[in-house]
Scaffold this active site. Structure first.
Site, short mmCIF file in Angstrom:
data_model
loop_
_atom_site.label_atom_id
_atom_site.label_comp_id
_atom_site.label_asym_id
_atom_site.label_seq_id
_atom_site.Cartn_x
_atom_site.Cartn_y
_atom_site.Cartn_z
N ILE A 204 0.86 -1.20 0.00
CA ILE A 204 0.00 0.00 0.00
C ILE A 204 0.89 1.24 0.00
CG2 ILE A 204 -1.64 1.32 1.44
CD1 ILE A 204 -2.31 -1.87 2.28
N HIS A 205 0.72 2.09 -1.01
CA HIS A 205 1.54 3.31 -1.02
C HIS A 205 0.86 4.50 -1.68
CE1 HIS A 205 2.24 1.98 -5.17
NE2 HIS A 205 2.59 3.23 -5.44
N ARG A 206 -0.38 4.34 -2.18
CA ARG A 206 -1.01 5.46 -2.88
C ARG A 206 -1.20 6.60 -1.91
NH1 ARG A 206 -0.91 3.12 -7.40
NH2 ARG A 206 0.59 4.76 -7.78
N ARG A 241 7.21 5.70 1.16
CA ARG A 241 6.19 6.74 1.43
C ARG A 241 5.34 6.34 2.63
NH1 ARG A 241 2.90 10.79 -0.74
NH2 ARG A 241 4.04 10.91 -2.69
N ASP A 281 -2.81 -1.41 -3.39
CA ASP A 281 -3.30 -0.26 -4.15
C ASP A 281 -2.32 0.06 -5.28
OD1 ASP A 281 -1.19 1.01 -2.88
OD2 ASP A 281 -2.45 2.28 -1.62
#
Ligand code: UD1
Ligand code: UDP
Length: 365
Positions: A204-206, A241, A281
């Site tokens: 998950i990084h969006r 991120r 994501d």
């Protein structure tokens, strides 16, 4: 023909590797320009090493910053290189700030531009990537669409039919070529003490999921509920991120969710291939899960990869909550486990270079 390939982030290096190999195989002059948008060893160097790519000819060393600053810096730094090197064509892949900047750099100098993975649309302009895709598509001379879906989108937006080519996605080439490398893939599972089909995998990084503390907290609570309900560990190699956000908001991973550092490509493919389910994501991971035959739950309101949903490989959790995530995971685990890979046959890079040989060769001749 002299072909400049511009990369900047993890997925661009992975998805351009087969294109770079094909350019070299055919004896064209190759120029690799790396923006260094990604620079940590495990987001960058590891992929050059594993995929046996030579070091880039130019490294722009832009690193991280605000969107405008990063995009502007790449544009400023790439222009003199393009002026000096005079490539016959510049190739970019995907939707990052590196792609937008390099595309503008080429277009301003009237150097033909090829966009690999053209025509993807989430129709969500809050996503920074959507602006990058739309602008890059519209200034490219060769739009390499993945399927007829993206071709129709581009034609619908006014692209001339003669500049759009349906070629598949180079991620299939990357996946097949990586799995052919002679490596002991089982060791990657042993490293985490995992057995095939005995765990879930998350990435998950969006920005929409991790930059807001409440949203990130909801994501963590949802992963916790999934792990508890199914008594499955969730292995999560955490994107930088996301790591920065977890630290900034002082959020801890729930029990059942196991943290890992970002992994190399062969390791991540192995982790995907053997997972019972993937929660993500990421754009590339939605594609790879679909190619590898692993069910995917996408924690996003929309996807620019609708083929994955249509073939039954992927279901979106559109408004993330514990309840909605559990509902989708139930549905996906109970669902069909066989589908056809919609992204091509692994010869996308060959097609791209065939087209450039024909078109750019013709323009020059
Ligand atoms: C970028 C792309 C995104 C793509 C993703 C692939 C844009 C707008 N976003 O997002 O489309 O899905 O790459 O992974 O281009 N950081 C490091 N080391 C690195 C790189 C980043 O620690 O090597 C950290 C920094 O704190 C940085 C943050 O990650 O501020 C975000 O990096 P950035 O390149 O701005 O965006 P990504 O989220 O990686
Ligand atoms: N990937 C990897 N190691 C990881 C996580 C992902 O090698 O720890 C690979 C993955 O196999 C895919 C690509 O990185 O090919 C996806 O990149 P990312 O999710 O960063 O970006 P996106 O595709 O969303 O732009």
């Amino acid at each position: 023909m002299k072909i400049a390939v511009v990369v900047g982030t993890r997925p661009e290096v992975i998805k351009m590797a087969p294109v770079i190999r094909e350019i070299k195989k055919r004896g064209h002059a190759l120029l690799v320009i790396h923006s260094n948008q990604h620079y940590s060893d495990n987001m960058d160097r590891v992929f050059f090493e594993e995929l046996e790519l030579q070091a880039p000819h130019y490294n722009l060393e832009v690193g991280s910053s605000l969107h405008g600053n990063q995009t502007g810096n790449i544009l400023i730094k790439i222009e003199p290189i393009l002026l000096d090197e005079k490539p016959d064509v510049v190739l970019v892949q995907g939707d990052t700030n590196t792609v937008l900047a390099a595309a503008l750099g080429a277009a301003k100098l009237n150097i033909p531009l090829g966009h690999v993975e053209a025509g993807l649309r989430s129709y969500d302009r809050k996503m920074p990537e959507e602006t990058n895709r739309v602008v890059t598509d519209h200034i490219s001379n060769y739009a390499f669409a993945v399927t007829e879906i993206q071709k129709d989108i581009l034609i619908g937006e006014g692209h001339c039919e003669d500049t759009v080519f349906v070629v598949g996605n180079t991620i299939v080439d990357s996946t097949f070529q990586a799995l052919e490398l002679n490596k002991n893939f089982d060791d990657f599972l042993k490293k985490y003490n995992l057995s095939p089909q005995g765990y879930f995998l998350a990435t998950i990084h969006r920005s929409s999921n991790v930059d807001d503390p409440n949203q990130l907290k909801t994501v963590l609570e949802s992963l916790k509920a999934v792990s508890e309900k199914y008594s499955f560990k969730i292995l999560w190699p955490i994107h930088p991120r996301t790591k920065v956000a977890l630290t900034k908001f002082d959020l801890k991973l729930p029990s059942g969710v196991v943290e890992a550092s970002p992994t190399g490509y062969l390791e991540f493919l192995t982790l995907q291939k053997n997972a019972r389910l993937i929660l993500t994501d990421s754009g590339g991971v939605q594609e790879e899960a679909c190619i590898l035959g692993v069910p995917c739950v996408t924690l996003r309101e929309n996807t620019e990869r609708p083929e994955t949903v249509t073939v039954g490989a992927n279901v979106l959790v559109q408004k993330i909550s514990v309840e909605s995530t559990l509902e989708v995971v139930d549905q996906v685990l109970a669902g069909n486990k066989k589908w056809k890979n919609p992204f091509g046959d692994g010869k996308t890079s060959e097609r791209i270079i065939d087209i450039l040989e024909e078109r750019v060769g013709r323009a020059n001749g």
